[in-house]
Design an enzyme around this catalytic site. Structure first.
Site, PDB file in Angstrom:
ATOM      1  N   LYS A  10       7.233   1.748   2.914  1.00  0.00           N
ATOM      2  CA  LYS A  10       6.883   1.125   4.197  1.00  0.00           C
ATOM      3  C   LYS A  10       6.924  -0.394   4.080  1.00  0.00           C
ATOM      4  O   LYS A  10       7.465  -1.080   4.948  1.00  0.00           O
ATOM      5  CB  LYS A  10       5.487   1.574   4.645  1.00  0.00           C
ATOM      6  CG  LYS A  10       5.054   0.961   5.978  1.00  0.00           C
ATOM      7  CD  LYS A  10       3.605   1.246   6.301  1.00  0.00           C
ATOM      8  CE  LYS A  10       2.676   0.381   5.479  1.00  0.00           C
ATOM      9  NZ  LYS A  10       1.280   0.397   5.973  1.00  0.00           N
ATOM     10  N   ARG A  15       9.591  -5.495   5.661  1.00  0.00           N
ATOM     11  CA  ARG A  15      10.107  -6.815   5.286  1.00  0.00           C
ATOM     12  C   ARG A  15      11.615  -6.882   5.521  1.00  0.00           C
ATOM     13  O   ARG A  15      12.134  -7.891   6.002  1.00  0.00           O
ATOM     14  CB  ARG A  15       9.776  -7.111   3.822  1.00  0.00           C
ATOM     15  CG  ARG A  15       8.311  -7.450   3.574  1.00  0.00           C
ATOM     16  CD  ARG A  15       7.934  -7.277   2.098  1.00  0.00           C
ATOM     17  NE  ARG A  15       6.589  -7.739   1.815  1.00  0.00           N
ATOM     18  CZ  ARG A  15       5.478  -7.059   2.140  1.00  0.00           C
ATOM     19  NH1 ARG A  15       5.571  -5.898   2.777  1.00  0.00           N
ATOM     20  NH2 ARG A  15       4.283  -7.534   1.818  1.00  0.00           N
ATOM     21  N   SER A 157      -2.707  -9.978   1.960  1.00  0.00           N
ATOM     22  CA  SER A 157      -1.533 -10.733   1.520  1.00  0.00           C
ATOM     23  C   SER A 157      -0.469 -10.787   2.609  1.00  0.00           C
ATOM     24  O   SER A 157       0.474 -11.583   2.525  1.00  0.00           O
ATOM     25  CB  SER A 157      -0.945 -10.102   0.259  1.00  0.00           C
ATOM     26  OG  SER A 157      -0.472  -8.790   0.527  1.00  0.00           O
ATOM     27  N   GLN A 158      -0.598  -9.945   3.640  1.00  0.00           N
ATOM     28  CA  GLN A 158       0.390  -9.955   4.719  1.00  0.00           C
ATOM     29  C   GLN A 158       0.422 -11.286   5.466  1.00  0.00           C
ATOM     30  O   GLN A 158       1.462 -11.674   6.005  1.00  0.00           O
ATOM     31  CB  GLN A 158       0.118  -8.815   5.701  1.00  0.00           C
ATOM     32  CG  GLN A 158       0.455  -7.442   5.138  1.00  0.00           C
ATOM     33  CD  GLN A 158       0.145  -6.315   6.102  1.00  0.00           C
ATOM     34  OE1 GLN A 158      -0.288  -6.554   7.236  1.00  0.00           O
ATOM     35  NE2 GLN A 158       0.353  -5.093   5.670  1.00  0.00           N
ATOM     36  N   SER A 183      -4.028  -8.541  -3.365  1.00  0.00           N
ATOM     37  CA  SER A 183      -2.803  -7.730  -3.402  1.00  0.00           C
ATOM     38  C   SER A 183      -1.582  -8.588  -3.728  1.00  0.00           C
ATOM     39  O   SER A 183      -0.526  -8.502  -3.086  1.00  0.00           O
ATOM     40  CB  SER A 183      -2.602  -7.005  -2.061  1.00  0.00           C
ATOM     41  OG  SER A 183      -3.692  -6.162  -1.778  1.00  0.00           O
ATOM     42  N   ASP A 297      -4.348  -0.234  -2.147  1.00  0.00           N
ATOM     43  CA  ASP A 297      -3.931   0.892  -1.314  1.00  0.00           C
ATOM     44  C   ASP A 297      -4.040   2.222  -2.067  1.00  0.00           C
ATOM     45  O   ASP A 297      -4.062   3.283  -1.440  1.00  0.00           O
ATOM     46  CB  ASP A 297      -2.496   0.701  -0.820  1.00  0.00           C
ATOM     47  CG  ASP A 297      -2.426  -0.125   0.456  1.00  0.00           C
ATOM     48  OD1 ASP A 297      -3.486  -0.418   1.044  1.00  0.00           O
ATOM     49  OD2 ASP A 297      -1.309  -0.482   0.873  1.00  0.00           O
ATOM     50  N   LYS A 324      -8.990  -2.207   6.399  1.00  0.00           N
ATOM     51  CA  LYS A 324      -7.698  -1.532   6.558  1.00  0.00           C
ATOM     52  C   LYS A 324      -7.747  -0.703   7.843  1.00  0.00           C
ATOM     53  O   LYS A 324      -8.457  -1.051   8.785  1.00  0.00           O
ATOM     54  CB  LYS A 324      -7.415  -0.668   5.324  1.00  0.00           C
ATOM     55  CG  LYS A 324      -7.306  -1.450   4.033  1.00  0.00           C
ATOM     56  CD  LYS A 324      -6.005  -2.210   3.949  1.00  0.00           C
ATOM     57  CE  LYS A 324      -5.802  -2.840   2.580  1.00  0.00           C
ATOM     58  NZ  LYS A 324      -4.469  -3.477   2.449  1.00  0.00           N
ATOM     59  N   ARG A 328     -12.095   1.873   4.239  1.00  0.00           N
ATOM     60  CA  ARG A 328     -11.701   2.923   3.294  1.00  0.00           C
ATOM     61  C   ARG A 328     -12.741   3.156   2.210  1.00  0.00           C
ATOM     62  O   ARG A 328     -12.936   4.285   1.753  1.00  0.00           O
ATOM     63  CB  ARG A 328     -10.349   2.584   2.663  1.00  0.00           C
ATOM     64  CG  ARG A 328      -9.196   2.790   3.616  1.00  0.00           C
ATOM     65  CD  ARG A 328      -7.867   2.486   2.971  1.00  0.00           C
ATOM     66  NE  ARG A 328      -6.783   2.730   3.932  1.00  0.00           N
ATOM     67  CZ  ARG A 328      -5.556   2.237   3.823  1.00  0.00           C
ATOM     68  NH1 ARG A 328      -5.257   1.460   2.791  1.00  0.00           N
ATOM     69  NH2 ARG A 328      -4.643   2.521   4.726  1.00  0.00           N
TER      70      ARG A 328
END
Length: 413
Positions: A10, A15, A157-158, A183, A297, A324, A328
């Site tokens: 994913k 990206r 980190s996105q 991450s 993750d 998330k 989680r």
């Protein structure tokens, strides 16, 4: 030995779609992931006027270095965090246009503030339609000059990935100083993929210098999803079996392949070859203490098998898992306790003690990773059910079918 064909990553697919849309020429993506998240990303590009042709095992994207063909568009990001964070960043560099973004109720709850603050600091006219730092939002594009930024990427980190990919689309490039980063391996994926699309980022510690100039189109093969592979690797370690995943080897981009190192520390035998990884059970799972900040993750995967270890399993430095698709960390604790396990938690850690779990209905909170992680536990505790089994469509629509075949294969050995 069981060989499992894992669908495409994913993270890599998202990206690649961003980079292909902004590149000069037509990019062909080989074996992209087909799931709700990636279909939503492709649909978002189409809403913006990009030409995206989708076949079963390859997608073609006609790049537009100048920006979207549409100068006014509404984009629905569904549940996808990459869609919701990357596409507003992509359109921000356009010379002109007004673009409205919204997302599901789940995605509306997830934070965007560090990214939207950074875009605003670059002069982008970005306005929220509700809570500050959340969807919905509107971007009125007028090009971006570029320059220096300071970014806190300790939550996701996105944020950094979106800005790194934006850099070559600005007039002067970007220099990004990162104060906190979680991450980090996902950032390495971004840098490697930008390189494949013709852009070399200079990194000096936590400072990233991104040159202007744009991207060039290419043919790009999407590797299997390492986070998804974690469920099958964990299943092997848990059930006394051996599993090989082709396409993930020594040169894999994804840091989540390091989950196999955690399984090795717990007692499994692990072999990472040139183009495949194998996990083989030794019949024992040891309790461990592990920092999973960079592979968070896979935290639910480890949490789900932890009660079957011979000692406590403590997972540390995973505060970001609380923001998330759901919290989680708390979701894992809630479900493990419902199964009869002894669990302790703190702000950024969870500790699970050995036990004999009992079947229950798993509260999924609409989170695909909670379902897939506890499916692994179900191999040792038959009778587990889920209040929303269909939420796996986010990243692996055929998960239940594939995992059932996999489990049947184990039973037949």
């Amino acid at each position: 030995m069981t060989v499992i064909d894992i669908p495409g990553s994913k993270s890599v697919t998202a990206r690649a779609l961003f980079l292909a849309a902004t590149a000069d020429g037509t990019t062909t993506l080989l074996r992209p992931l087909r799931s709700d998240d990636t279909e939503g990303f492709a649909e978002g590009l189409k809403s913006l006027g990009y030409a995206v042709e989708q076949e079963a095992d390859r997608w073609r994207v006609q790049g537009r270095p100048a920006g979207p063909a549409a100068d006014d568009a509404d984009v629905y990001c569904r549940d996808g965090a990459t869609t919701a964070r990357f596409l507003p960043t992509l359109v921000a560099a356009a010379a002109s246009g007004t673009y409205r973004f919204d997302a599901s109720a789940q995605m509306r709850r997830r934070p965007l503030a560090p990214l939207t603050r950074a875009l605003t600091a670059l002069g982008v006219d970005l306005r929220h339609g509700g809570a500050e730092g959340h969807h919905p939002l509107t971007v009125r594009a007028a090009g971006i000059e570029g320059g220096d930024l300071t970014l806190d990427a300790g939550e996701s980190s996105q944020y950094l990935t979106a800005l790194l990919m934006l850099g070559p689309l600005t007039a002067k490039g970007l220099r990004i100083e990162v104060t906190e980063l979680v991450s980090a391996p996902y950032v390495e994926i971004t840098l490697a993929m930008m390189r494949d699309f013709g852009v070399e980022v200079l990194r000096e510690g936590n400072t990233f210098t991104v040159p202007p100039g744009g991207y060039r189109a290419t043919a790009y093969a999407v590797e299997p999803d390492a986070s998804t592979a974690s469920y099958f690797f964990a299943a092997a370690a848990l059930t006394g079996r051996e599993v090989t995943v082709p396409g993930l080897g020594i040169g894999a981009l994804q840091g989540d392949l390091r989950f196999v190192d955690v399984l090795r520390d717990m007692g499994a035998e692990v072999s990472v070859g040139a183009d495949a990884t194998t996990v083989r059970s030794t019949g024992r799972l040891r309790g461990i203490t592990v920092n999973m900040r960079d592979i968070s993750d896979t935290m639910p995967t480890l949490a789900a098998i932890a009660p079957y270890a011979d000692g406590p399993v403590r997972i540390e430095d995973v505060a970001n898992t609380r923001v998330k698709e759901c919290d989680r960390l708390e979701a894992c604790a809630e479900n493990l306790r419902a199964m009869g396990a002894t669990v302790h938690t703190g702000p950024d850690w969870i500790e699970i003690h050995p036990g004999t779990p009992k079947p229950t209905e798993i509260a999924t909170h609409g989170d695909h990773r909670i379902v897939m992680s506890f499916a692994v536990a179900g191999l040792r505790t038959p009778g587990l059910t889920y209040d929303d089994p269909g939420c796996v469509r986010k990243t692996f629509p055929r998960f239940h079918e594939v995992f059932a075949d996999f489990a049947h294969g184990l039973e037949g050995r």
